[in-house]
Design an enzyme around this catalytic site. Structure first.
Site, PDB file in Angstrom:
ATOM      1  N   TYR A 253      -1.547   6.148  -5.066  1.00 31.58           N
ATOM      2  CA  TYR A 253      -2.585   7.164  -5.247  1.00 31.58           C
ATOM      3  C   TYR A 253      -1.935   8.308  -6.003  1.00 31.58           C
ATOM      4  O   TYR A 253      -0.796   8.669  -5.713  1.00 31.58           O
ATOM      5  CB  TYR A 253      -3.086   7.696  -3.898  1.00 31.58           C
ATOM      6  CG  TYR A 253      -3.878   6.710  -3.079  1.00 31.58           C
ATOM      7  CD1 TYR A 253      -5.039   6.122  -3.578  1.00 31.58           C
ATOM      8  CD2 TYR A 253      -3.486   6.377  -1.786  1.00 31.58           C
ATOM      9  CE1 TYR A 253      -5.776   5.224  -2.819  1.00 31.58           C
ATOM     10  CE2 TYR A 253      -4.217   5.481  -1.016  1.00 31.58           C
ATOM     11  CZ  TYR A 253      -5.361   4.912  -1.536  1.00 31.58           C
ATOM     12  OH  TYR A 253      -6.091   4.023  -0.791  1.00 31.58           O
TER      13      TYR A 253
ATOM     14  N   SER B 259       0.823  -1.217   0.000  1.00 26.98           N
ATOM     15  CA  SER B 259       0.000   0.000   0.000  1.00 26.98           C
ATOM     16  C   SER B 259       0.854   1.263   0.000  1.00 26.98           C
ATOM     17  O   SER B 259       1.892   1.327   0.659  1.00 26.98           O
ATOM     18  CB  SER B 259      -0.895  -0.005   1.249  1.00 26.98           C
ATOM     19  OG  SER B 259      -1.467   1.271   1.443  1.00 26.98           O
TER      20      SER B 259
ATOM     21  N   THR C 133      -4.972   3.012  -7.562  1.00 27.63           N
ATOM     22  CA  THR C 133      -6.307   2.963  -6.954  1.00 27.63           C
ATOM     23  C   THR C 133      -7.074   4.220  -7.341  1.00 27.63           C
ATOM     24  O   THR C 133      -6.602   5.335  -7.123  1.00 27.63           O
ATOM     25  CB  THR C 133      -6.196   2.807  -5.426  1.00 27.63           C
ATOM     26  OG1 THR C 133      -5.515   1.578  -5.155  1.00 27.63           O
ATOM     27  CG2 THR C 133      -7.566   2.782  -4.764  1.00 27.63           C
TER      28      THR C 133
ATOM     29  N   LYS D 133      -7.304  -0.130  -9.975  1.00 28.47           N
ATOM     30  CA  LYS D 133      -8.047  -0.792  -8.883  1.00 28.47           C
ATOM     31  C   LYS D 133      -9.232   0.072  -8.457  1.00 28.47           C
ATOM     32  O   LYS D 133      -9.055   1.241  -8.122  1.00 28.47           O
ATOM     33  CB  LYS D 133      -7.112  -1.005  -7.691  1.00 28.47           C
ATOM     34  CG  LYS D 133      -7.798  -1.545  -6.447  1.00 28.47           C
ATOM     35  CD  LYS D 133      -6.784  -1.929  -5.393  1.00 28.47           C
ATOM     36  CE  LYS D 133      -7.422  -2.478  -4.141  1.00 28.47           C
ATOM     37  NZ  LYS D 133      -7.980  -1.432  -3.278  1.00 28.47           N
TER      38      LYS D 133
ATOM     39  N   HIS E 167     -13.058  -1.316  -2.685  1.00 38.52           N
ATOM     40  CA  HIS E 167     -12.170  -0.823  -1.623  1.00 38.52           C
ATOM     41  C   HIS E 167     -12.575  -1.430  -0.283  1.00 38.52           C
ATOM     42  O   HIS E 167     -12.563  -0.754   0.756  1.00 38.52           O
ATOM     43  CB  HIS E 167     -12.228   0.711  -1.574  1.00 38.52           C
ATOM     44  CG  HIS E 167     -10.960   1.366  -1.118  1.00 38.52           C
ATOM     45  ND1 HIS E 167     -10.197   2.179  -1.927  1.00 38.52           N
ATOM     46  CD2 HIS E 167     -10.301   1.343   0.070  1.00 38.52           C
ATOM     47  CE1 HIS E 167      -9.143   2.626  -1.251  1.00 38.52           C
ATOM     48  NE2 HIS E 167      -9.187   2.132  -0.032  1.00 38.52           N
TER      49      HIS E 167
HETATM   50  C1  FNR Z   1      -7.924  -1.116   2.465  1.00 42.67           C
HETATM   51  N1  FNR Z   1      -7.892  -1.001   1.081  1.00 42.67           N
HETATM   52  C2  FNR Z   1      -6.931  -0.215   0.493  1.00 42.67           C
HETATM   53  N2  FNR Z   1      -6.850  -0.132  -0.863  1.00 42.67           N
HETATM   54  C3  FNR Z   1      -5.878   0.586  -1.453  1.00 42.67           C
HETATM   55  O1  FNR Z   1      -5.823   0.636  -2.673  1.00 42.67           O
HETATM   56  N3  FNR Z   1      -4.956   1.242  -0.693  1.00 42.67           N
HETATM   57  C4  FNR Z   1      -4.960   1.206   0.666  1.00 42.67           C
HETATM   58  O2  FNR Z   1      -4.104   1.792   1.326  1.00 42.67           O
HETATM   59  C5  FNR Z   1      -6.005   0.477   1.291  1.00 42.67           C
HETATM   60  N4  FNR Z   1      -6.081   0.428   2.649  1.00 42.67           N
HETATM   61  C6  FNR Z   1      -7.009  -0.375   3.250  1.00 42.67           C
HETATM   62  C7  FNR Z   1      -7.010  -0.495   4.630  1.00 42.67           C
HETATM   63  C8  FNR Z   1      -7.901  -1.365   5.253  1.00 42.67           C
HETATM   64  C9  FNR Z   1      -7.888  -1.508   6.741  1.00 42.67           C
HETATM   65  C10 FNR Z   1      -8.809  -2.127   4.470  1.00 42.67           C
HETATM   66  C11 FNR Z   1      -9.753  -3.107   5.103  1.00 42.67           C
HETATM   67  C12 FNR Z   1      -8.818  -1.988   3.099  1.00 42.67           C
HETATM   68  C13 FNR Z   1      -8.765  -1.850   0.228  1.00 42.67           C
HETATM   69  C14 FNR Z   1      -8.099  -3.199  -0.055  1.00 42.67           C
HETATM   70  O3  FNR Z   1      -7.059  -3.074  -0.969  1.00 42.67           O
HETATM   71  C15 FNR Z   1      -9.087  -4.216  -0.644  1.00 42.67           C
HETATM   72  O4  FNR Z   1      -9.745  -3.623  -1.729  1.00 42.67           O
HETATM   73  C16 FNR Z   1     -10.109  -4.739   0.370  1.00 42.67           C
HETATM   74  O5  FNR Z   1      -9.541  -4.878   1.645  1.00 42.67           O
HETATM   75  C17 FNR Z   1     -10.647  -6.078  -0.083  1.00 42.67           C
HETATM   76  O6  FNR Z   1     -11.689  -6.474   0.717  1.00 42.67           O
HETATM   77  P1  FNR Z   1     -11.543  -7.487   1.960  1.00 42.67           P
HETATM   78  O7  FNR Z   1     -10.698  -8.662   1.540  1.00 42.67           O
HETATM   79  O8  FNR Z   1     -10.919  -6.721   3.080  1.00 42.67           O
HETATM   80  O9  FNR Z   1     -12.963  -7.852   2.236  1.00 42.67           O
END
Ligand code: FNR
Length: 361
Positions: A131, A108, A157, A229, A253
């Site tokens: 980002y 990330s 993303t 994404k 997300h």
């Molecule tokens: C995320 N997600 C996310 N996506 C991204 O592109 N950059 C990021 O920094 C983050 N940070 C983030 C933090 C937390 C705590 C969560 C739960 C999610 C989204 C992540 O990449 C992904 O799309 C989801 O977590 C997928 O769903 P599940 O497996 O958590 O249900």
């Protein structure tokens, strides 16, 4: 340790006991009414199997590749923020576990360990999630650092022009930690605008003016393949292919941005139809079982990513916990393939599943 988990969801129970409440809430939470958060799970449960029998399933091959990079199974680690809130080793522990399982990790933008720390933790194929922020030069510096540290692709993303409203965070007065990768790079701290974690999150890490032009800008400034994404519609999937991206990630997300979008598994097929094999498609959101992975593949995904289960494994048992989570999902997928009569990934077809829409026809 109170019990040995036998399924992914049990890591969440362990994590909940270990983590500070505000940190657990940060990881678990979704936007507003959390409708989409629960849909991400429930929509998988409405898909049923049409297994085939009397097929030799004595050897199951889950191995595959994405953009030419080999993986043990079509299961990847989604980019999630601030792993040190779960465990003191943070993203480095996740990187080692993913490497041990031969699973591609997407680091990330909002990590606690830097790009360099993760790169030097172990050898593995890794992608970097970006980002595009107000200071374009800062985003570009991160891309260059990802390139020079051996990351193989950029996951851009695109569903976060502003932060979704995560009300648990508001209640807990959750303060977002520092962005390790941005240390010393941001020259301004513009006033915050919208979203939940307002006071803490400098709006300098967002930009609500990002557009398709920035995809073009990014594509022309790096040789790394770019995956988008956060695509949920056929319209945007078509534009993404036209924009020359190397892959599409169907994602909401983890239900943390716009509430009342469909579960990503419910949006998958319309994307698959318009992309029609032009680029690989990855799905994330609510994948908790090998059966979920199989369902996503049957509906046309090339791979899935998991977010929260990785964090919960990390919180519960550090690197070992993350490894257990990935291995558990790989083993469940192997069994699902066996019981569906699919010795290889290519044997998994649309006919192996029955969706709600199929039943209405
Ligand atoms: C995320 N997600 C996310 N996506 C991204 O592109 N950059 C990021 O920094 C983050 N940070 C983030 C933090 C937390 C705590 C969560 C739960 C999610 C989204 C992540 O990449 C992904 O799309 C989801 O977590 C997928 O769903 P599940 O497996 O958590 O249900």
């Amino acid at each position: 340790m109170e019990f040995e988990p036998v399924k992914l969801n049990e890591f969440e129970e362990l994590a909940r006991k270990i983590l500070l409440k505000k940190n657990y809430d940060f990881f678990r939470g979704g936007a507003e009414d959390e409708y989409t958060l629960s849909e991400n799970i429930k929509a998988f449960q409405r898909i049923l199997f049409r297994p085939r029998v009397l097929i030799d399933v004595s050897k199951i091959d889950m191995s595959t590749s994405l953009l030419g990079f080999k993986m043990a199974a079509p299961i990847m680690v989604a980019p999630t923020a601030f792993h040190k809130l779960a465990h003191h080793e943070g993203e480095v522990a996740v990187a080692r576990a993913a490497a041990a399982c031969n699973a591609i990790m997407v680091l990330s933008f909002s990590s606690n360990c830097t790009i360099e720390e993760v790169a030097s933790s172990c050898d593995a194929v890794r992608f970097f999630q970006l980002y595009v922020i107000k200071q374009r030069d800062v985003s570009m510096k991160l891309v260059k650092r990802a390139e020079s540290n051996g990351f193989k692709a950029i996951v851009l993303t695109v569903d976060r022009p502003r932060l979704g409203r995560r009300e648990v965070g508001l209640k807990n007065k959750f303060v977002i930690p520092k962005f390790a990768n941005l240390e010393g790079l941001l020259s301004v701290n513009v006033k915050s605008k919208g979203g939940s974690d307002l006071k803490a999150l400098p709006s300098a890490t967002l930009d609500d003016a990002v557009s398709w032009k920035d995809v073009e800008w990014l594509r022309s400034s790096t040789k790394l393949p770019i995956l988008l994404k956060g695509i949920l519609t056929a319209e945007d999937a078509r534009k993404a292919v036209e924009a020359g991206v190397a892959g599409i990630i169907v994602s909401n997300h983890g239900a943390r941005q716009l509430d009342y979008v469909p579960a990503s598994i419910s949006a998958l097929e319309e994307v698959v139809r318009v992309v029609s094999g032009a680029v690989p498609i990855i799905l994330d959101g609510g994948v908790r079982r090998g059966t979920d992975v199989f369902k996503a593949l049957a509906l046309g995904a090339n791979a899935v990513m998991i977010g929260r289960p990785i964090i919960y494994g990390l919180a519960a048992k550090g690197e070992h916990g993350v490894k257990q989570v990935i291995e558990m999902l790989q083993n469940e997928l192997e069994l699902t393939m066996t019981l569906n009569g699919c010795p290889g990934l290519k044997d998994i077809t649309r006919n192996h599943v029955q969706t709600e829409n199929d039943r209405l026809r």
